[in-house]
Design an enzyme around this catalytic site. Structure first.
Site, PDB file in Angstrom:
ATOM      1  N   PHE A  12       0.800  -1.226   0.000  1.00 13.58           N
ATOM      2  CA  PHE A  12       0.000   0.000   0.000  1.00 13.58           C
ATOM      3  C   PHE A  12       0.828   1.269   0.000  1.00 13.58           C
ATOM      4  CE2 PHE A  12       0.588  -0.603   4.641  1.00 13.58           C
ATOM      5  CZ  PHE A  12       0.969   0.680   5.016  1.00 13.58           C
ATOM      6  N   LYS A  55      -1.298  -7.151  -9.007  1.00 13.69           N
ATOM      7  CA  LYS A  55      -2.290  -7.108  -7.923  1.00 13.69           C
ATOM      8  C   LYS A  55      -2.010  -5.827  -7.147  1.00 13.69           C
ATOM      9  CE  LYS A  55      -3.703  -9.169  -3.535  1.00 13.69           C
ATOM     10  NZ  LYS A  55      -3.455  -7.919  -2.777  1.00 13.69           N
ATOM     11  N   CYS A  59       9.914   1.210   3.443  1.00 10.95           N
ATOM     12  CA  CYS A  59      10.872   0.210   3.904  1.00 10.95           C
ATOM     13  C   CYS A  59      12.276   0.773   4.042  1.00 10.95           C
ATOM     14  CB  CYS A  59      10.874  -1.007   2.975  1.00 10.95           C
ATOM     15  SG  CYS A  59      11.401  -0.647   1.293  1.00 10.95           S
ATOM     16  N   GLU A  85       9.948  -4.021  12.695  1.00 11.24           N
ATOM     17  CA  GLU A  85       9.483  -2.891  11.893  1.00 11.24           C
ATOM     18  C   GLU A  85       8.159  -2.364  12.430  1.00 11.24           C
ATOM     19  OE1 GLU A  85       9.654  -2.175   7.226  1.00 11.24           O
ATOM     20  OE2 GLU A  85       7.973  -3.462   7.762  1.00 11.24           O
TER      21      GLU A  85
END
Length: 507
Positions: A152, A177, A285, A386
Site C-alpha cells: 500500500f 495485484k 521500507c 518494523e
C-alpha cells in the site's frame, strides 16, 4: 472526491465489473472518508487476467524492442502531462504530503526512463572462433507472464515503476495485484499505459484478497513473481513460488539504523534524521526508524530531535504546507499506537508522544504525530521489529565498534547509515555494515534506478533485485547460440569430435 466511486478491474485491455459482488473500501486518510470502492475479484477473474497476459505474450515478445520502448516514451510524456493529477491521487489515497506524493510519481518516471534503454540493456555478447570455425552469440529473451504483488505504501512507484516498465520493455507481460488500500494511482496509470498504445493484455490489473492471488505462486503460466511487503508473506511467496519453478523477487521488512558518532555535524544530522524517520509518515521500507548514537553526544542529539520533530506541521496530505500527513487507515494507526505503548511497557523513555493529535477540520483523519522513544535497548522488540510509522527509536552505544555490532545484530538489512566527518569510519562502515544500501551522511540511501534496490538478510528473498542491471536479468533469460559452417573438405568428413567445438582449444 466526496462521492464514493466504484471501480473495475483491468484485463485484456478492458475495464470489467467483478462478478463477486464484493468491494473493498479505499479511504481518504486525511478525512477518514471512503472515497472509492474497488472490486474483490474472484479467483476465476484473476485467472482470466493471467490468461489475457498469456495470450498477449507471443505478439508482444515478437514486437521489436525498439518499437516496444516507443510505448514507454509515450507513457513517460503522459506522466508529465498528468503529473499534478497523479500526485493528488496518491496524496488522497495514501496520505503522503504533496512533495512526497510528487516524488512517488517521479519514482514511476525514473524506471520508465531506465527501461527506455532496454535495446542496449538487453544486448547479449558474442565471440568469433570460440573454437576453430565456431562462433557463439548469447541473447537475452523474455520469459512470459509475470505477477506483481504490490504493497500500500507507494501506490505509483512500486507497481508502475519497480514492477512494470522493465518487465514489459524486455518483452514480457504482467498481472499487477494492486494494494486494495491504495489502488487508484495504479489504475489511473493503467489507463495512461493504454493511451500510450500498450497492446491489450500486456498489462493487467486486479484487486483481490490474498486468497485469490495465491494462484500466482503455483499457476503454470506465471514465470516469475515480484513482491513487496512483510517478511512473513515474502518468505511464503519465495518458498512456494520457487518450489514451482518460478523466479522470485521478494522485498520485505526493514529496521534501518543510523550510527551517529560524536564527530557528526549534529544539527545537520538531526535534520537529516527527522526527514528520514518521518518522511512518508514512516511508511516506507527505507525509513530511518532507529538511531544508534554515541553516548557522549546522545543527550544533545535527542534534544535536537525532539525540538525539530515538534516543529513538523501535521495536516492533510494535499495541503502543500503539510510536512507530516496521516497514515493509511485506522487499523494501521491503531497498530502503530500499540507499538508505542509496547515500547513504553518494555522500558523505553517516551520523549515525544504523537498519539492523540487532532488536526482542526480533519478530526476523523488517521493522524499520528512524530514520536521518539529513547533508551531503547537491544532486548526490546520495539527496537528490533518494523513499526512502519512515524516512530523513531534511539539506542545508545559506547563507540563505533559497539554501534556497528548493534546494527548488524538486527535480522533486517535494507539500509544502514552513518553520520560522521571521519573518512576512516565512513570507509569501515561501508565495508562492514550488513545493509544493502548504505548512506554516508545520507539518511535515505536509496540509489537512483540505474542501480539495484538491494536489501540484504531478511529484507530480501531471491537472487536478483529490482531495477538496475539486476532488474533486466530478472525479467530475461540467456540463450547461447553456437554456429559452425562446413567448408568443402569438412562436408566429406565422417569424424565428429566428442566435444564438437565446445572445448575451445583447451585440450
Amino acid at each position: 472526491m466526496s462521492e464514493t466511486v466504484r471501480k473495475k478491474y483491468f484485463a485484456g485491455g478492458e475495464w470489467l465489473d467483478t462478478k463477486s459482488g464484493k468491494y473493498m473500501p479505499v479511504y481518504n486518510p486525511s478525512t477518514g472518508e471512503v472515497q472509492a470502492e474497488v472490486p474483490c475479484c474472484t479467483a476465476d477473474e484473476v485467472a482470466y487476467a493471467i490468461q489475457c497476459a498469456k495470450e498477449a505474450f507471443p505478439s508482444w515478445r515478437d514486437t521489436p524492442v525498439m518499437k516496444r520502448v516507443q510505448v514507454l516514451y509515450r507513457f513517460r510524456d503522459l506522466l508529465d502531462e498528468h503529473w499534478d493529477e497523479l500526485t493528488e491521487l496518491c496524496a488522497r489515497e495514501h496520505g503522503k504530503n504533496w512533495a512526497e506524493s510528487s516524488g512517488d510519481i517521479a519514482k514511476v518516471k525514473e524506471p520508465v526512463e531506465l527501461a527506455c534503454g532496454t535495446p542496449s540493456l538487453m544486448m547479449g555478447e558474442s565471440l568469433m572462433n570460440t573454437s576453430r570455425g565456431y562462433d557463439t552469440v548469447s541473447y537475452r529473451e523474455p520469459l512470459g507472464v509475470f505477477a506483481g504483488i504490490a504493497p500500500f505504501n507507494f501506490p505509483g512507484m512500486i507497481p508502475m515503476g519497480w514492477m512494470t516498465p522493465l518487465c514489459i520493455a524486455t518483452g514480457n507481460t504482467i498481472v499487477i495485484k494492486a494494494a486494495s488500500k491504495t489502488p487508484l494511482t495504479s489504475m489511473r496509470c493503467a489507463e495512461l499505459w493504454q493511451e500510450a498504445g500498450l497492446p491489450a493484455g500486456v498489462l493487467n490489473l486486479v484487486t483481490c484478497t490474498r486468497t485469490e492471488s495465491e494462484q500466482f505462486l503455483t499457476h503454470p503460466d506465471i514465470k516469475g513473481v515480484c513482491f513487496v511487503g512483510t517478511t512473513g508473506v515474502g518468505k511464503h511467496i519465495y518458498s512456494i513460488a520457487a518450489e514451482h519453478g518460478k523466479r522470485v523477487q521478494a522485498q520485505t521488512e526493514a529496521k534501518n539504523h543510523a550510527l551517529v558518532l560524536e564527530d557528526a555535524a549534529l544539527e545537520r544530522t538531526a535534520h537529516g534524521i527527522i526527514n528520514a524517520a518521518y518522511g512518508c509518515a514512516g511508511e516506507r521500507c527505507m525509513a530511518l526508524s532507529c538511531v544508534v548514537v554515541q553516548e557522549s553526544v546522545a543527550d544533545k542529539l535527542v534534544a535536537l530531535l525532539k525540538e525539530y520533530a515538534s516543529q513538523l506541521i501535521v495536516g492533510p496530505a494535499y495541503d502543500k504546507t503539510t510536512q507530516l500527513g496521516p497514515v493509511v487507515d485506522a487499523a494501521h494507526k491503531a497498530r502503530i499506537e500499540k507499538w508505542i505503548a509496547k515500547g513504553v511497557e518494555e522500558g523505553a523513555e517516551l520523549v515525544l508522544d504523537g498519539r492523540g493529535i487532532v488536526v482542526p477540520g480533519y478530526e476523523n483523519g488517521f493522524y499520528l504525530g512524530p514520536t521518539i522513544l529513547d533508551h531503547v535497548t537491544e532486548d526490546m522488540t520495539v527496537g528490533q521489529d518494523e513499526i512502519f510509522g512515524p516512530v523513531l527509536c534511539v539506542k545508545r552505544c559506547k563507540d563505533f565498534e559497539d554501534g556497528l555490532r548493534m546494527m548488524n545484530d538486527n535480522r533486517f538489512a535494507n539500509g544502514s547509515v552513518i553520520y560522521t566527518q571521519s573518512g576512516y569510519y565512513s570507509r569501515e562502515f561501508a565495508r562492514r555494515t550488513d545493509g544493502g544500501m548504505v548512506g554516508i551522511n545520507v539518511g535515505i540511501p536509496v540509489p537512483v534506478g540505474i542501480f539495484a534496490f538491494s536489501g540484504h538478510k531478511q529484507s530480501f528473498f531471491g537472487d536478483l533485485h529490482c531495477l538496475g542491471k539486476d532488474g533486466v536479468r530478472f525479467f530475461t533469460e540467456v540463450k547461447a547460440v553456437t554456429t559452425h559452417w562446413f567448408d568443402e573438405e569438412e562436408k566429406k568428413s565422417t569424424v565428429v569430435d566428442t566435444w564438437e567445438g565446445s572445448v575451445g582449444g583447451s585440450i
